[in-house]
Design a protein around this motif. Structure first.
Motif, PDB file in Angstrom:
ATOM      1  N   ARG A 138       0.300  -0.987   0.947  1.00  0.00           N
ATOM      2  CA  ARG A 138      -0.121  -0.113  -0.044  1.00  0.00           C
ATOM      3  C   ARG A 138       0.728   0.948  -0.211  1.00  0.00           C
ATOM      4  O   ARG A 138       1.313   1.188   0.657  1.00  0.00           O
ATOM      5  CB  ARG A 138      -1.116  -0.151   1.345  1.00  0.00           C
ATOM      6  CG  ARG A 138      -1.870   0.684   0.830  1.00  0.00           C
ATOM      7  CD  ARG A 138      -3.037   0.378   2.556  1.00  0.00           C
ATOM      8  NE  ARG A 138      -2.447  -0.270   3.696  1.00  0.00           N
ATOM      9  CZ  ARG A 138      -2.924   0.252   4.476  1.00  0.00           C
ATOM     10  NH1 ARG A 138      -3.218   1.773   5.256  1.00  0.00           N
ATOM     11  NH2 ARG A 138      -1.903   0.381   5.819  1.00  0.00           N
ATOM     12  N   PRO A 139       0.729   2.277  -0.856  1.00  0.00           N
ATOM     13  CA  PRO A 139       1.494   3.193  -0.730  1.00  0.00           C
ATOM     14  C   PRO A 139       1.923   4.315   0.277  1.00  0.00           C
ATOM     15  O   PRO A 139       2.528   4.999   0.267  1.00  0.00           O
ATOM     16  CB  PRO A 139       0.815   4.198  -2.128  1.00  0.00           C
ATOM     17  CG  PRO A 139      -0.553   3.395  -2.659  1.00  0.00           C
ATOM     18  CD  PRO A 139      -0.850   2.429  -1.399  1.00  0.00           C
ATOM     19  N   ASP A 140       0.113   4.446   1.068  1.00  0.00           N
ATOM     20  CA  ASP A 140       0.696   4.896   2.377  1.00  0.00           C
ATOM     21  C   ASP A 140       1.074   4.440   3.633  1.00  0.00           C
ATOM     22  O   ASP A 140       0.922   4.645   4.594  1.00  0.00           O
ATOM     23  CB  ASP A 140      -1.252   5.701   2.346  1.00  0.00           C
ATOM     24  CG  ASP A 140      -1.984   4.696   2.672  1.00  0.00           C
ATOM     25  OD1 ASP A 140      -1.549   3.700   1.899  1.00  0.00           O
ATOM     26  OD2 ASP A 140      -2.918   4.982   2.821  1.00  0.00           O
ATOM     27  N   ASN A 191      10.066   3.856  12.696  1.00  0.00           N
ATOM     28  CA  ASN A 191      10.192   3.744  13.775  1.00  0.00           C
ATOM     29  C   ASN A 191       9.430   4.435  14.527  1.00  0.00           C
ATOM     30  O   ASN A 191       8.724   5.132  13.510  1.00  0.00           O
ATOM     31  CB  ASN A 191      11.508   4.099  14.308  1.00  0.00           C
ATOM     32  CG  ASN A 191      12.406   3.851  14.696  1.00  0.00           C
ATOM     33  OD1 ASN A 191      12.505   2.810  14.712  1.00  0.00           O
ATOM     34  ND2 ASN A 191      14.443   4.298  14.853  1.00  0.00           N
ATOM     35  N   ILE A 192       8.734   3.319  15.368  1.00  0.00           N
ATOM     36  CA  ILE A 192       7.525   4.358  16.010  1.00  0.00           C
ATOM     37  C   ILE A 192       8.018   5.589  16.812  1.00  0.00           C
ATOM     38  O   ILE A 192       9.002   5.425  17.205  1.00  0.00           O
ATOM     39  CB  ILE A 192       7.081   3.606  16.763  1.00  0.00           C
ATOM     40  CG1 ILE A 192       6.493   2.035  16.404  1.00  0.00           C
ATOM     41  CG2 ILE A 192       5.531   3.942  17.729  1.00  0.00           C
ATOM     42  CD1 ILE A 192       5.544   2.026  15.587  1.00  0.00           C
ATOM     43  N   THR A 193       6.966   6.298  16.338  1.00  0.00           N
ATOM     44  CA  THR A 193       7.514   7.788  17.055  1.00  0.00           C
ATOM     45  C   THR A 193       6.944   7.675  18.103  1.00  0.00           C
ATOM     46  O   THR A 193       5.957   6.976  18.592  1.00  0.00           O
ATOM     47  CB  THR A 193       6.706   9.385  16.251  1.00  0.00           C
ATOM     48  OG1 THR A 193       5.249   9.117  16.268  1.00  0.00           O
ATOM     49  CG2 THR A 193       7.288   9.259  14.547  1.00  0.00           C
ATOM     50  N   LEU A 194       7.350   8.886  19.071  1.00  0.00           N
ATOM     51  CA  LEU A 194       7.049   9.220  20.373  1.00  0.00           C
ATOM     52  C   LEU A 194       5.334   9.458  20.779  1.00  0.00           C
ATOM     53  O   LEU A 194       4.588   8.935  21.545  1.00  0.00           O
ATOM     54  CB  LEU A 194       7.540  10.460  21.127  1.00  0.00           C
ATOM     55  CG  LEU A 194       8.636  10.350  21.032  1.00  0.00           C
ATOM     56  CD1 LEU A 194       9.928  11.642  21.760  1.00  0.00           C
ATOM     57  CD2 LEU A 194       9.045   9.246  22.236  1.00  0.00           C
ATOM     58  N   LEU A 233      -3.686   6.293  14.165  1.00  0.00           N
ATOM     59  CA  LEU A 233      -1.952   5.853  13.159  1.00  0.00           C
ATOM     60  C   LEU A 233      -1.515   6.285  12.092  1.00  0.00           C
ATOM     61  O   LEU A 233      -1.994   4.595  11.266  1.00  0.00           O
ATOM     62  CB  LEU A 233      -1.204   5.317  13.732  1.00  0.00           C
ATOM     63  CG  LEU A 233      -1.481   5.144  15.626  1.00  0.00           C
ATOM     64  CD1 LEU A 233      -0.863   3.352  15.992  1.00  0.00           C
ATOM     65  CD2 LEU A 233      -0.766   6.618  16.201  1.00  0.00           C
ATOM     66  N   PRO A 234      -1.759   6.851  11.254  1.00  0.00           N
ATOM     67  CA  PRO A 234      -1.380   6.794   9.135  1.00  0.00           C
ATOM     68  C   PRO A 234      -0.700   6.672   9.404  1.00  0.00           C
ATOM     69  O   PRO A 234       0.576   6.955   9.876  1.00  0.00           O
ATOM     70  CB  PRO A 234      -1.742   8.767   9.276  1.00  0.00           C
ATOM     71  CG  PRO A 234      -1.044   9.247  10.524  1.00  0.00           C
ATOM     72  CD  PRO A 234      -1.772   8.352  11.778  1.00  0.00           C
ATOM     73  N   GLY A 235      -0.974   4.918   7.925  1.00  0.00           N
ATOM     74  CA  GLY A 235      -0.470   5.057   7.715  1.00  0.00           C
ATOM     75  C   GLY A 235       0.870   3.644   8.625  1.00  0.00           C
ATOM     76  O   GLY A 235       1.453   2.659   7.806  1.00  0.00           O
ATOM     77  N   VAL A 294      -9.576  11.612   8.587  1.00  0.00           N
ATOM     78  CA  VAL A 294      -8.823  13.022   7.387  1.00  0.00           C
ATOM     79  C   VAL A 294      -8.263  13.073   7.048  1.00  0.00           C
ATOM     80  O   VAL A 294      -8.796  14.481   6.346  1.00  0.00           O
ATOM     81  CB  VAL A 294      -7.926  12.629   9.321  1.00  0.00           C
ATOM     82  CG1 VAL A 294      -7.059  14.150   8.831  1.00  0.00           C
ATOM     83  CG2 VAL A 294      -8.524  12.766  10.856  1.00  0.00           C
ATOM     84  N   SER A 295      -7.593  11.705   6.715  1.00  0.00           N
ATOM     85  CA  SER A 295      -6.979  12.555   4.885  1.00  0.00           C
ATOM     86  C   SER A 295      -8.106  12.296   3.677  1.00  0.00           C
ATOM     87  O   SER A 295      -7.854  13.052   2.590  1.00  0.00           O
ATOM     88  CB  SER A 295      -6.132  11.075   5.182  1.00  0.00           C
ATOM     89  OG  SER A 295      -6.865   9.656   4.196  1.00  0.00           O
TER      90      SER A 295
END
Length: 274
Positions: A70-72, A77-80, A104-106, A203-204
């Motif tokens: 999937r392109p998105d 790493n998982i961010t804070l 969590l987008p993406g 949202v997107s």
DNA sequence: AAGCTGTCCAACCGCATACTC
DNA sequence: TGAGTATGCGGTTGGACAGCT
């Protein structure tokens, strides 16, 4: 990929199994699947599996697309902020990985699930308590999540991003179902912490031309170099606000002793556990 | 250098639910 | 309405890899 070729030729690869391919996908298979999905859309997976000539099941095709092609899909790493979201949403919904992933987008449910199992459960193990226990949940809420908030705020400009403690503890922020989406809505706006959370996909869809309006965009883009311990050994705090990799508890001001103090203080005061 | 151990993550499996006829 | 099929979800597994001894 080479491993797959090796496996598929192994003596244990029975003739009756050869109709359905299993194991890692080859680049060629990926290309075929991407091509077919671009034409037929990401639905009717059994149809795609059959008509593409891929000797894969529909389920396998779907999984490969959702988790990798999937392109998105977001890598790295998982961010804070994502950690914070995972902790917060898991506290609300438990192991509803796909539901959590919507916020969590993406990120895929698989990735979040893996994160939880490898990182979060590891911490529970370190503390010798069950990940589902009240003790661990309290520690998350009272120790780790505030630490995450501090670090997120420390990373970002105070004028653009300020996480509130109430995001952690305010029970009024329970997220049951997403609200209707307003244009430009931030799916996780630390400033407007009284807003309800909205799945990233919604949202997107509602605000596709404002991709920078996510917490990750606001914060992470301004925090280059975050590198959670356990991945590369970056000399700083790990995912849990503590220093060190596997030896995370041994050498800093937020060591295991600190956490154990927290736990002990909870144990000896107002908490009762299962 | 080789073996061991732990971590990470892609992919599979089984089950539940949704959909179609 | 019930059976068959497709899809989605969560749990689990196994291989690659890195670090340690």
């Amino acid at each position: 990929m080479e491993d797959y070729e090796r496996n598929s030729n192994s003596p244990t690869h029975h003739e009756e199994d050869s109709d359905v391919r299993k194991g890692p996908w080859t680049e060629e298979e990926d290309a075929i699947l991407v091509n077919f999905v671009s034409i037929h859309g990401d639905a009717r997976w059994n149809h795609i599996a059959r008509s593409s000539g891929l000797k894969r099941t529909g389920k396998s095709c779907r999984l490969r697309w959702l988790n990798y092609l999937r392109p998105d899909v977001r890598r790295g790493n998982i961010t804070l902020e994502e950690q914070f979201m995972i902790l917060k949403l898991h506290s609300l919904w438990g192991n509803r990985w796909s539901k959590i992933a919507q916020y969590l987008p993406g990120r895929t449910d698989n990735e979040i699930k893996n994160y939880w199992r490898t990182r979060v459960q590891k911490q529970a193990k370190h503390l010798r308590c069950d990940v589902n226990s009240n003790l661990f949940k309290d520690t998350m809420r009272n120790v780790w999540m505030p630490r995450l908030v501090e670090r997120i705020n420390a990373q970002s400009s105070p004028s653009t991003c300020e996480l509130s403690e109430s995001m952690i503890t305010d029970p009024g922020q329970r997220v049951d179902e997403p609200s209707p989406v307003e244009p430009g809505f931030l799916q996780f706006n630390p400033i407007h912490h009284d807003q309800q959370l909205v799945p990233a996909a919604e949202v997107s869809a509602a605000s596709s031309n404002s991709p920078a309006e996510t917490l990750s965009d606001v914060v992470v883009n301004g925090s280059a170099g975050y590198d959670p311990i356990g991945q590369t050994g970056f000399a700083g705090f790990n995912d849990w606000g503590c220093v060190g990799g596997d030896n995370m508890w041994t050498n800093d001001d937020e060591s295991l002793w600190f956490l154990q103090d927290q736990l002990l203080s909870h144990e000896t005061t107002s908490y009762s556990y299962n």
